[in-house]
Design an enzyme around this catalytic site. Structure first.
Site, PDB file in Angstrom:
ATOM      1  N   GLU A 234      -0.719  19.933  42.918  1.00 18.16           N
ATOM      2  CA  GLU A 234      -1.493  19.212  43.839  1.00 18.16           C
ATOM      3  C   GLU A 234      -2.501  18.377  43.973  1.00 18.16           C
ATOM      4  O   GLU A 234      -2.937  17.352  45.013  1.00 18.16           O
ATOM      5  CB  GLU A 234      -2.068  20.822  44.862  1.00 18.16           C
ATOM      6  CG  GLU A 234      -1.494  21.432  45.107  1.00 18.16           C
ATOM      7  CD  GLU A 234      -2.697  22.578  45.962  1.00 18.16           C
ATOM      8  OE1 GLU A 234      -3.681  22.893  46.170  1.00 18.16           O
ATOM      9  OE2 GLU A 234      -1.507  23.675  46.357  1.00 18.16           O
TER      10      GLU A 234
HETATM   11  C1  BMA Z   1      -2.933  26.719  46.114  1.00 15.61           C
HETATM   12  C2  BMA Z   1      -3.171  26.692  44.330  1.00 15.61           C
HETATM   13  C3  BMA Z   1      -4.943  27.043  44.235  1.00 15.61           C
HETATM   14  C4  BMA Z   1      -5.356  27.735  45.374  1.00 15.61           C
HETATM   15  C5  BMA Z   1      -4.126  27.864  46.406  1.00 15.61           C
HETATM   16  C6  BMA Z   1      -4.618  29.083  47.672  1.00 15.61           C
HETATM   17  O1  BMA Z   1      -2.935  25.428  46.850  1.00 15.61           O
HETATM   18  O2  BMA Z   1      -2.913  25.782  43.744  1.00 15.61           O
HETATM   19  O3  BMA Z   1      -5.422  25.653  44.101  1.00 15.61           O
HETATM   20  O4  BMA Z   1      -5.530  28.867  45.392  1.00 15.61           O
HETATM   21  O5  BMA Z   1      -3.816  27.070  47.425  1.00 15.61           O
HETATM   22  O6  BMA Z   1      -5.501  27.976  48.334  1.00 15.61           O
END
Ligand code: BMA
Length: 806
Positions: free
Chosen positions: A416
């Protein structure tokens, strides 16, 4: 021959001037816990009580005897650490051997002829991170913790499912390696398969002692009956092994997982003495990632041995916030559960670790494809020293360590961060500072191309392939679907067909027995203090409640019902996403559920909770990830039947589609013969006269094919006129079963929607083969239970839940 002496015994940890026995591999928290000096941070709100542990310096010590490192018998003795967490000064007899600042690397120090007290002095990870932050300048991230300034498991600083438990310690094995003349410093097997043969190109680097300079050396390698040897000129050699017709390694569901021993040895040809050896199991398979453009955008399809795959994936986080506690057996259990859930791909998420070899060994055997993130998550990462050198060293180390595993199919640059740069207001505050792009788009792909060119590399997840499109554009490359959980109803998963859904998920609380263990003495309520403490997501309970409320009347003052409904909504939400996206194969080529596991007891997106208990979602995954899946997809033009066949055989089936009334009356019925070619999806609209009348609030649609069933209710549960559920329960011991293994038969007299047996109410280790089941009036469900303590009909009845009228 090289001699290896493990140094797992004899360590101590200094605390308040006193010496405690220390476990190696291990960490400070687990040593303090064993000594009774801290409460279990997983229980109640103890996490807060132990915050001080992460803010102190800690010293581990052990004696190294003169005989351990003496030069008699061997020219060199190396002290090798497979993992130090994290910033440490290592001294032997008061003299510094070296300094470390990276949990994700291995370290080697020459200790030839030296002995005395060995100390590993860890600085607080906070102090190290703050020091680096001062050097590089501040950068944005998603949590108020300095995790991007230190090469340490990011989620140990807390995450939206994890506690803040910043530990220190010797978290992986440590040993002495005693050797003479030369050793194998690095072995890199590149495995490829062509039509008629498998090839293993073995790249070998050797290190020589001073005495070994110029000595004639030979490397020998063998695999699957093929053997080669070659003289080492200088310090490296390349050997090519050809295996005429190797059995191919396949992901599970596509074929077998034959593994072959790959042996490499180093020989002093002057004396014909063996000096060192290296063994791994490898497999023969090709992997490609098809990212070509088409009329829908830019695809993202894994192709293994020429077969295009819809990836049935799960995201993996560290299985324990103290990863040194995860044994090979625990890895195997968790990954076996993952495979039995029907998954064929595991993504190791970038806020965790490069896992132990035992993880990848189990995946090799189980046929689970592994997608490995490089360890960057949800933050802008400085590209300056001292981090840049650490990132490069760590990437080189782990690429080489993991590349023998056939299960590993993809390297991915980060989690991300490309998205965050574009969407999370980083660009402005960075004002031109480095943020990691140079790693994901430059350094890391160069390292993969140099060391492991047989595997594909993706710059990030999500990533559209270039800055020409938004990084999270569903039409291009990988997509993370989080809007739905954060703000919408799960039905809205059906609004898009991304090319590859690398993350999406829905929260639910863990099993009741897990909550009772983690929150001793608490009167459980959705917002009781312990429940809130074991919910780490921003507005997590708000989102959970709103998710329930969109479909059901939120139960007030009835924890058990709230808990059941939250788990039902989690299972339905994830199923809604997977059923829809799978029905759009090959446009969509994978779903990776967030998340299979937990690292402590918590309300989270997991399918298996922090105590290893299965949520209803787990059972639902088994249904929606099976090779054959029947689903009814709502659409503006009426329901659509999708019949999905991911097996290698065509599927001929006779389908029955019934428009039903809640009283059991069949209002219209059709029988369809359908043939679905191997690895394809058949879609057809349901005839208008079969579509249930939403205005009646009593009609629904059922499709059956053999033992597979799909249901479609045109209204949300709270608008639907469910009858009061009525069913009988009988309990029998399965023939030949041992105590605690029983069969429960539920006979429905009415419509019974989403029947669930919460087995942990029958015993803490009890498991059931069935999750949510919907029964029509007169139907029966047979539930097989293992390990129950209570098996009386009343106890079983009290453990059964189903949807009730609003
Ligand atoms: C995504 C993952 C984590 C997070 C999850 C739940 O963004 O990459 O960073 O724990 O969502 O929010």
């Amino acid at each position: 021959m090289k001699e290896v002496v493990q140094l797992s015994e004899g360590w101590s940890l200094t605390h308040e001037g006193e010496s405690l026995p220390a476990h190696v591999p291990g960490c400070v928290h687990t040593d303090l816990l064993a000594a009774g000096l801290i409460p279990d941070p997983f229980l109640g709100q103890n996490e807060r009580e132990v915050d001080w542990v992460g803010r102190r310096a800690w010293t581990y010590g052990r004696d190294l005897g003169a005989a351990d490192t003496a030069q008699e018998g061997h020219e060199r003795t190396d002290l090798v650490f497979d993992g130090l967490d994290t910033a440490a000064v290592i001294t032997l007899d008061g003299r510094e051997l070296g300094r470390t600042r990276n949990m994700h690397r291995r370290y080697r120090f020459d200790v030839t002829g030296r002995h005395g007290r060995l100390h590993v002095e860890f600085t607080s990870a906070y102090d190290e991170a703050e020091f680096v932050r001062l050097l590089t300048g501040d950068r944005p991230n998603v949590y108020p913790e300095p995790f991007q300034y230190i090469r340490k498991m990011a989620c140990s600083f807390g995450w939206d499912w994890g506690p803040t438990l910043v530990t220190a310690g010797i978290w992986r094995p440590v040993r002495l390696e005693r050797w003479s003349t030369a050793r194998l410093a690095q072995v890199r097997p590149l495995v490829t398969v062509t039509d008629d043969a498998g090839t293993v190109e073995v790249h070998v680097d050797v290190e020589r002692t001073e005495q070994g300079e110029g000595r004639p050396l030979e490397v020998r390698a063998s695999v699957a009956g093929a053997q080669v040897r070659t003289v080492v000129e200088g310090d490296s050699a390349v050997l090519t092994l050809r295996v005429p017709t190797p059995e191919l390694w396949w992901p599970r569901g596509y074929g077998a997982q034959p593994l072959y021993d790959l042996d490499v040895s180093l020989v002093d040809t002057g004396t014909d003495r063996p000096l060192d050896s290296w063994q791994r199991r490898t497999g023969f398979r090709n992997v490609e990632l098809d990212r070509s453009a088409d009329e829908h955008g830019t695809g993202f399809t894994l192709v293994v041995n020429g077969v295009r795959i819809f990836a049935r994936g799960v995201n993996w986080i560290p299985d324990d916030v103290f990863p040194s506690r995860v044994t090979p057996e625990r890895y195997r259990t968790r990954l076996r559960q993952t495979a039995e859930a029907g998954a064929d791909l595991v993504r190791i998420w970038g806020g965790g670790i490069y896992e132990d070899d035992a993880f990848y060994d189990a995946c090799d055997e189980l046929g689970l494809l592994v997608w490995q993130d490089f360890l960057f998550a949800c933050a802008a990462y400085p590209e300056e020293q001292p981090l840049r050198g650490e990132v490069e060293a760590e990437a080189r180390d782990n690429v080489v360590r993991l590349m023998p595993h056939p299960s590993l199919v993809l390297w991915n640059g980060n989690n991300e961060n490309l998205w965050g740069f574009r969407d999370w207001d980083w660009e402005g505050s960075l004002a031109g500072d480095s943020w990691g792009a140079g790693y994901y788009l430059g350094l890391l792909p160069r390292i993969v191309a140099e060391l492991d060119p047989t595997r594909p590399y993706a710059a990030g997840s999500p990533w559209s392939g270039s800055w020409d499109h938004h990084p999270n554009d569903p039409a291009h490359g990988t997509h993370h679907s989080w809007e739905v959980w954060n703000r919408r109803d799960y039905a809205e998963y059906r609004d898009t067909v991304p090319r590859f859904v690398a993350e999406f998920g829905w929260q639910a609380p863990p099993a009741l027995a897990t909550l009772r263990r983690a929150l001793p003495g608490e009167r459980l309520a959705p917002d009781s203090p312990g429940m809130l403490h074991h919910q780490k997501a921003d507005d997590g309970n708000g989102k959970l409640n709103r998710g329930v409320e969109r479909h059901f009347v939120l139960p007030e003052g009835d924890f058990d019902r709230w808990h059941y409904l939250a788990q039902v909504v989690q299972a339905r939400a994830v199923a809604a996403g997977i059923e829809h996206w799978r029905s759009h194969w090959p446009v969509c080529a994978g779903t990776v559920v967030w998340q299979i596991n937990d690292c402590w007891p918590v309300s989270s997106w997991s399918a298996i909770d922090g105590d290893g208990r299965l949520k209803p979602l787990y059972h639902e995954l088994r249904r929606v990830y099976a090779d054959r899946l029947l689903t009814l997809q709502p659409s503006a033009a009426g329901p659509v039947l999708a019949v999905i066949n991911q097996s290698a055989e065509p599927w001929h089936t006779t389908l029955t589609v019934r428009r039903m009334h809640t009283d059991g009356t069949v209002m219209a019925e059709r029988t369809l013969d359908v043939t679905v070619a191997a690895r394809t999806v058949h879609r057809q609209s349901v005839d208008a006269d079969l579509a249930p009348d939403a205005a009646s609030a009593k009609e629904f649609l059922v499709a059956d094919a053999g033992s597979l069933r799909a249901v479609h209710f045109p209204l949300r549960d709270k608008e639907f006129a469910y009858p009061a559920p009525d069913y009988d329960v009988s309990v029998t011991s399965a023939p030949g079963a041992v105590g605690g293994n029983v069969e429960v038969v539920v006979t429905a007299h009415t419509l019974v929607r989403d029947l669930l047996l919460q087995t942990d109410r029958l015993g803490p280790d009890a498991v059931c083969d069935t999750g949510l089941r919907t029964l029509l009036p007169g139907e029966r469900a047979r539930l097989r239970i293992r390990g129950a303590v209570e098996t009386g009909a009343n106890a079983v009845r009290a453990a059964l839940f189903c949807v009730e009228p609003a």
